[in-house]
Write a protein that holds these residues in place. Sequence first.
Motif, PDB file in Angstrom:
ATOM      1  N   ARG A   1      38.203  -5.184   5.641  1.00 10.88           N
ATOM      2  CA  ARG A   1      39.613  -4.880   5.348  1.00 10.88           C
ATOM      3  C   ARG A   1      39.912  -5.207   3.889  1.00 10.88           C
ATOM      4  O   ARG A   1      40.551  -4.452   3.180  1.00 10.88           O
ATOM      5  CB  ARG A   1      40.522  -5.699   6.276  1.00 10.88           C
ATOM      6  CG  ARG A   1      40.482  -5.224   7.723  1.00 10.88           C
ATOM      7  CD  ARG A   1      41.218  -6.200   8.653  1.00 10.88           C
ATOM      8  NE  ARG A   1      41.306  -5.686  10.021  1.00 10.88           N
ATOM      9  CZ  ARG A   1      41.734  -6.406  11.059  1.00 10.88           C
ATOM     10  NH1 ARG A   1      42.102  -7.669  10.889  1.00 10.88           N
ATOM     11  NH2 ARG A   1      41.800  -5.870  12.258  1.00 10.88           N
TER      12      ARG A   1
ATOM     13  N   ARG B   1      51.920  -4.415   9.616  1.00  6.11           N
ATOM     14  CA  ARG B   1      51.360  -5.757   9.546  1.00  6.11           C
ATOM     15  C   ARG B   1      50.620  -5.933   8.220  1.00  6.11           C
ATOM     16  O   ARG B   1      49.741  -5.125   7.901  1.00  6.11           O
ATOM     17  CB  ARG B   1      50.392  -5.941  10.730  1.00  6.11           C
ATOM     18  CG  ARG B   1      49.539  -7.187  10.642  1.00  6.11           C
ATOM     19  CD  ARG B   1      48.472  -7.217  11.749  1.00  6.11           C
ATOM     20  NE  ARG B   1      47.586  -8.353  11.573  1.00  6.11           N
ATOM     21  CZ  ARG B   1      46.425  -8.513  12.204  1.00  6.11           C
ATOM     22  NH1 ARG B   1      46.021  -7.613  13.079  1.00  6.11           N
ATOM     23  NH2 ARG B   1      45.672  -9.561  11.971  1.00  6.11           N
TER      24      ARG B   1
ATOM     25  N   GLU C   1      33.928 -11.428  13.382  1.00  5.74           N
ATOM     26  CA  GLU C   1      35.287 -11.359  12.810  1.00  5.74           C
ATOM     27  C   GLU C   1      35.272 -11.511  11.298  1.00  5.74           C
ATOM     28  O   GLU C   1      36.117 -10.946  10.604  1.00  5.74           O
ATOM     29  CB  GLU C   1      36.182 -12.434  13.444  1.00  5.74           C
ATOM     30  CG  GLU C   1      36.541 -12.184  14.911  1.00  5.74           C
ATOM     31  CD  GLU C   1      35.420 -12.508  15.900  1.00  5.74           C
ATOM     32  OE1 GLU C   1      34.363 -13.057  15.481  1.00  5.74           O
ATOM     33  OE2 GLU C   1      35.581 -12.213  17.099  1.00  5.74           O
TER      34      GLU C   1
ATOM     35  N   LEU D   1      34.882  -8.187   9.859  1.00  7.31           N
ATOM     36  CA  LEU D   1      36.097  -7.368   9.957  1.00  7.31           C
ATOM     37  C   LEU D   1      37.089  -7.738   8.848  1.00  7.31           C
ATOM     38  O   LEU D   1      37.658  -6.870   8.177  1.00  7.31           O
ATOM     39  CB  LEU D   1      36.750  -7.565  11.334  1.00  7.31           C
ATOM     40  CG  LEU D   1      37.947  -6.670  11.644  1.00  7.31           C
ATOM     41  CD1 LEU D   1      37.566  -5.200  11.560  1.00  7.31           C
ATOM     42  CD2 LEU D   1      38.520  -6.975  13.023  1.00  7.31           C
ATOM     43  N   LEU D   2      37.262  -9.035   8.625  1.00  5.76           N
ATOM     44  CA  LEU D   2      38.185  -9.459   7.561  1.00  5.76           C
ATOM     45  C   LEU D   2      37.668  -8.993   6.200  1.00  5.76           C
ATOM     46  O   LEU D   2      38.429  -8.522   5.360  1.00  5.76           O
ATOM     47  CB  LEU D   2      38.368 -10.982   7.560  1.00  5.76           C
ATOM     48  CG  LEU D   2      38.961 -11.606   8.818  1.00  5.76           C
ATOM     49  CD1 LEU D   2      39.499 -12.998   8.529  1.00  5.76           C
ATOM     50  CD2 LEU D   2      40.055 -10.758   9.453  1.00  5.76           C
TER      51      LEU D   2
ATOM     52  N   TYR E   1      44.903 -15.858   7.254  1.00  7.90           N
ATOM     53  CA  TYR E   1      43.581 -15.315   7.558  1.00  7.90           C
ATOM     54  C   TYR E   1      42.619 -15.480   6.382  1.00  7.90           C
ATOM     55  O   TYR E   1      41.412 -15.547   6.569  1.00  7.90           O
ATOM     56  CB  TYR E   1      43.679 -13.818   7.876  1.00  7.90           C
ATOM     57  CG  TYR E   1      43.961 -13.482   9.313  1.00  7.90           C
ATOM     58  CD1 TYR E   1      45.041 -14.027   9.985  1.00  7.90           C
ATOM     59  CD2 TYR E   1      43.147 -12.575  10.003  1.00  7.90           C
ATOM     60  CE1 TYR E   1      45.309 -13.692  11.301  1.00  7.90           C
ATOM     61  CE2 TYR E   1      43.405 -12.240  11.320  1.00  7.90           C
ATOM     62  CZ  TYR E   1      44.478 -12.800  11.963  1.00  7.90           C
ATOM     63  OH  TYR E   1      44.741 -12.470  13.266  1.00  7.90           O
TER      64      TYR E   1
ATOM     65  N   ARG F   1      50.774  -0.005  13.172  1.00  4.32           N
ATOM     66  CA  ARG F   1      50.517   0.008  14.615  1.00  4.32           C
ATOM     67  C   ARG F   1      51.724   0.608  15.329  1.00  4.32           C
ATOM     68  O   ARG F   1      52.676  -0.110  15.672  1.00  4.32           O
ATOM     69  CB  ARG F   1      50.209  -1.412  15.114  1.00  4.32           C
ATOM     70  CG  ARG F   1      48.927  -1.957  14.480  1.00  4.32           C
ATOM     71  CD  ARG F   1      48.485  -3.286  15.050  1.00  4.32           C
ATOM     72  NE  ARG F   1      47.092  -3.552  14.664  1.00  4.32           N
ATOM     73  CZ  ARG F   1      46.371  -4.566  15.094  1.00  4.32           C
ATOM     74  NH1 ARG F   1      46.884  -5.446  15.917  1.00  4.32           N
ATOM     75  NH2 ARG F   1      45.113  -4.710  14.709  1.00  4.32           N
TER      76      ARG F   1
ATOM     77  N   ASP G   1      49.473  -9.951  14.059  1.00  9.51           N
ATOM     78  CA  ASP G   1      48.386  -9.963  15.041  1.00  9.51           C
ATOM     79  C   ASP G   1      48.941 -10.284  16.428  1.00  9.51           C
ATOM     80  O   ASP G   1      48.656  -9.602  17.411  1.00  9.51           O
ATOM     81  CB  ASP G   1      47.336 -11.008  14.628  1.00  9.51           C
ATOM     82  CG  ASP G   1      46.229 -11.123  15.656  1.00  9.51           C
ATOM     83  OD1 ASP G   1      45.715 -10.066  16.076  1.00  9.51           O
ATOM     84  OD2 ASP G   1      45.889 -12.255  16.056  1.00  9.51           O
TER      85      ASP G   1
HETATM   86  C1  IPM Z   1      43.146  -7.392  15.482  1.00  7.55           C
HETATM   87  C2  IPM Z   1      42.129  -8.394  15.966  1.00  7.55           C
HETATM   88  C3  IPM Z   1      41.485  -9.088  14.758  1.00  7.55           C
HETATM   89  C4  IPM Z   1      42.589  -9.746  13.963  1.00  7.55           C
HETATM   90  C5  IPM Z   1      40.386 -10.088  15.094  1.00  7.55           C
HETATM   91  C6  IPM Z   1      39.280  -9.461  15.909  1.00  7.55           C
HETATM   92  C7  IPM Z   1      39.824 -10.766  13.867  1.00  7.55           C
HETATM   93  O1  IPM Z   1      42.707  -9.305  16.835  1.00  7.55           O
HETATM   94  O2  IPM Z   1      42.754  -6.447  14.754  1.00  7.55           O
HETATM   95  O3  IPM Z   1      44.319  -7.531  15.822  1.00  7.55           O
HETATM   96  O4  IPM Z   1      43.014 -10.859  14.287  1.00  7.55           O
HETATM   97  O5  IPM Z   1      43.060  -9.131  12.988  1.00  7.55           O
END
Ligand code: IPM
Length: 352
Positions: free
Chosen positions: A95, A133, A88, A91-92, A140, A105, A242
């Motif tokens: 982004r 979002r 994770e 991923l952060l 976060y 979304r 989220d």
């Molecule tokens: C999302 C996921 C991610 C988030 C996680 C995997 C870090 O739940 O893309 O919604 O919380 O942004």
Amino acid sequence: MKARIAVIAGDGIGPEVVAEGTRVLERVAEKFGHEFQMNAAPFGGAAIDLTGDPLPKATLDECLSADAVLLGAIGGPKWGPSSPVRPEQGLLRIRRELGVYANLRPIKLHPALRDSSAIKPEVLDGVDLVFVRELTGGIYFGEKTRTATTATDLCSYSVAEVERITRVAGRLASSRRKQVFSIDKSNVLETSRLWREVAERVIKQEFPDVSIEHMLVDSAAMHLIRRPRDFDVLVTENMFGDILTDEGAMLASSLGVLPSASIGEGRRGLYEPIHGSAPDIAGKGIANPVGTILSVAMLLRHSLALETEALAVEGAVNKAIEDGARTADIAEKGRPALTTRQMGDAILAALD
Ligand code: IPM
Ligand code: MG
């Protein structure tokens, strides 16, 4: 056109669904005469195993020099909350590094799937909404602390961060039903009071034909299920977004069918289905590739400005579903379900 697309399969069902997304991109290139250079790069848990880092520098460089990034999913029990390095975090970081602060979304129910939702079909008819979002700020990304007896996560938002995300919502609402719902917790949180003030000002001043309504997040969670048709564009901070988007997914029958686009200034974007890595079904070939394939459509639209191609992909998904193609998550009880590959085949056939 020529485009460079970074393809990040990730963990769990990520590689399975991304394989179908890639096939769709290849078919679109062939059919419409484009050249897509697709480069695979390790990311998430897979990259931790290889290099110790969920976002190795080579992967980040590949993403930064691409026109768009297609991402599957990351995470799994092997790299759980108590691991020192977690997928994770990658991923952060990606982004943030890509500057994609707006996560779109869209949630729209395909009429043929109204009976596969856990929610009563009559509540669902006509649902068509989009979450905007905020994706690179808030709790976060705030400072975190941990001692033996306490832990803290700081939530902060600046005026500029709220202004730019509200503008994305305003522009989107202008092209839709001209209604923005801004969701916050302003009865408790200072960041929410700032959010409400700034969102109100930006919409009133810059989008005079768009209305704005404010809602507290707990009440929004209820109204989303009670009267989902009434919503159009919903704008909210990172963590509320989220949580509410997973809830919202139930309005469209399954997490497996929903795409997302993360965009910033400029054309480059990050495209990922909203479902996670689903370790329980990983490797079985039964995951639904629709969320990823619809993310490919968003990629074609937002990053490559290929509207005709995007509509063709969305049309192919709709047609396949209308013709009865169903993976297990959206199949009626007792009816046979397609594998991930067969669902991809049905969509490719509808594209031709
Ligand atoms: C999302 C996921 C991610 C988030 C996680 C995997 C870090 O739940 O893309 O919604 O919380 O942004
Ligand atoms: Mg989530």
